[in-house]
Scaffold this motif. Sequence first.
Motif, PDB file in Angstrom:
ATOM      1  N   SER A   1       1.047  -5.386  -4.167  1.00 18.30           N
ATOM      2  CA  SER A   1       0.821  -6.249  -5.649  1.00 18.30           C
ATOM      3  C   SER A   1      -0.794  -6.746  -5.491  1.00 18.30           C
ATOM      4  O   SER A   1      -1.380  -6.585  -4.619  1.00 18.30           O
ATOM      5  CB  SER A   1       1.631  -7.457  -5.851  1.00 18.30           C
ATOM      6  N   GLU A   2      -1.232  -6.818  -6.566  1.00 18.82           N
ATOM      7  CA  GLU A   2      -2.641  -7.040  -6.795  1.00 18.82           C
ATOM      8  C   GLU A   2      -2.661  -8.694  -7.259  1.00 18.82           C
ATOM      9  O   GLU A   2      -1.533  -9.243  -7.473  1.00 18.82           O
ATOM     10  CB  GLU A   2      -3.335  -6.353  -7.949  1.00 18.82           C
ATOM     11  N   ILE A   3      -3.580  -9.205  -6.921  1.00 19.45           N
ATOM     12  CA  ILE A   3      -4.107 -10.760  -7.156  1.00 19.45           C
ATOM     13  C   ILE A   3      -3.773 -11.156  -8.406  1.00 19.45           C
ATOM     14  O   ILE A   3      -3.115 -12.184  -8.667  1.00 19.45           O
ATOM     15  CB  ILE A   3      -5.436 -11.338  -6.577  1.00 19.45           C
ATOM     16  N   GLU A   4      -4.022 -10.349  -9.533  1.00 22.38           N
ATOM     17  CA  GLU A   4      -4.016 -10.601 -10.918  1.00 22.38           C
ATOM     18  C   GLU A   4      -2.301 -10.818 -11.291  1.00 22.38           C
ATOM     19  O   GLU A   4      -2.110 -11.677 -11.931  1.00 22.38           O
ATOM     20  CB  GLU A   4      -4.660  -9.410 -11.961  1.00 22.38           C
ATOM     21  N   ASP A   5      -1.571 -10.000 -10.765  1.00 14.41           N
ATOM     22  CA  ASP A   5      -0.239 -10.082 -10.967  1.00 14.41           C
ATOM     23  C   ASP A   5       0.423 -11.140 -10.516  1.00 14.41           C
ATOM     24  O   ASP A   5       1.340 -11.833 -10.969  1.00 14.41           O
ATOM     25  CB  ASP A   5       0.474  -8.876 -10.611  1.00 14.41           C
ATOM     26  N   ILE A   6       0.001 -11.609  -9.152  1.00 16.81           N
ATOM     27  CA  ILE A   6       0.543 -12.939  -8.671  1.00 16.81           C
ATOM     28  C   ILE A   6       0.089 -14.107  -9.363  1.00 16.81           C
ATOM     29  O   ILE A   6       0.984 -15.020  -9.481  1.00 16.81           O
ATOM     30  CB  ILE A   6       0.099 -12.882  -7.306  1.00 16.81           C
ATOM     31  N   ILE A   7      -1.099 -14.156  -9.532  1.00 13.31           N
ATOM     32  CA  ILE A   7      -1.771 -15.279 -10.258  1.00 13.31           C
ATOM     33  C   ILE A   7      -1.220 -15.299 -11.889  1.00 13.31           C
ATOM     34  O   ILE A   7      -0.606 -16.594 -12.290  1.00 13.31           O
ATOM     35  CB  ILE A   7      -3.357 -15.288 -10.618  1.00 13.31           C
ATOM     36  N   SER A   8      -1.053 -14.361 -12.463  1.00 15.25           N
ATOM     37  CA  SER A   8      -0.392 -14.421 -13.833  1.00 15.25           C
ATOM     38  C   SER A   8       1.163 -14.715 -13.986  1.00 15.25           C
ATOM     39  O   SER A   8       1.664 -15.522 -14.731  1.00 15.25           O
ATOM     40  CB  SER A   8      -0.547 -13.011 -14.543  1.00 15.25           C
ATOM     41  N   ASN A   9       1.931 -14.590 -12.903  1.00 14.24           N
ATOM     42  CA  ASN A   9       3.360 -14.836 -12.914  1.00 14.24           C
ATOM     43  C   ASN A   9       3.184 -16.407 -12.224  1.00 14.24           C
ATOM     44  O   ASN A   9       3.851 -17.230 -12.186  1.00 14.24           O
ATOM     45  CB  ASN A   9       4.179 -14.034 -12.121  1.00 14.24           C
TER      46      ASN A   9
END
Length: 166
Positions: free
Chosen positions: A158-166
């Motif tokens: 997974s990418e960092i943006e996906d982790i932060i947005s969730n």
Amino acid sequence: MKTNSLNNMNKTGFKVPKDYFENFEDMLLSELKLKETSKNTGFKVPEDYFKSLDSHITEAVKKDNKPKVIKLFTWKKASYATAIAASLILMFNVFYTQKNTLTLDNIETVSIENYLLNEDFQTTDMASLLTNEDLDDFDSIELNFQEESLEDYVFENSEIEDIISN
């Protein structure tokens, strides 16, 4: 000046075979005798052959000798053959049908995974195929994963943006 001119050449470049002039008279006489004896070829043309040749050719061409033709393939024979072939195919399909039906249990898991990967199935496509009963079956499956393996999977896939947005 050149020394290679025609005036300075001593040799002609022609050679006579050995004993050519000694045997020349005998060879000449034998050739003359052969020509005298071979005047009569032994072949004769019938009288008035060339005068009547044109008429013989035109008569042969005018004759219309059509040979009798027997067809190998007729519509009747072709229809018999296709009817027999169709009845044999129908008979094999009716009497020798496959008794085992294909289910998901018979298909290998690897084949299904390869199909899904090659066909670019999205999660929304997969979700539209599943019913509520199928989802209930997934709830009953116990998955035992270690926390470290789950964390490694999340960080690698997974990418960092996906982790932060969730």
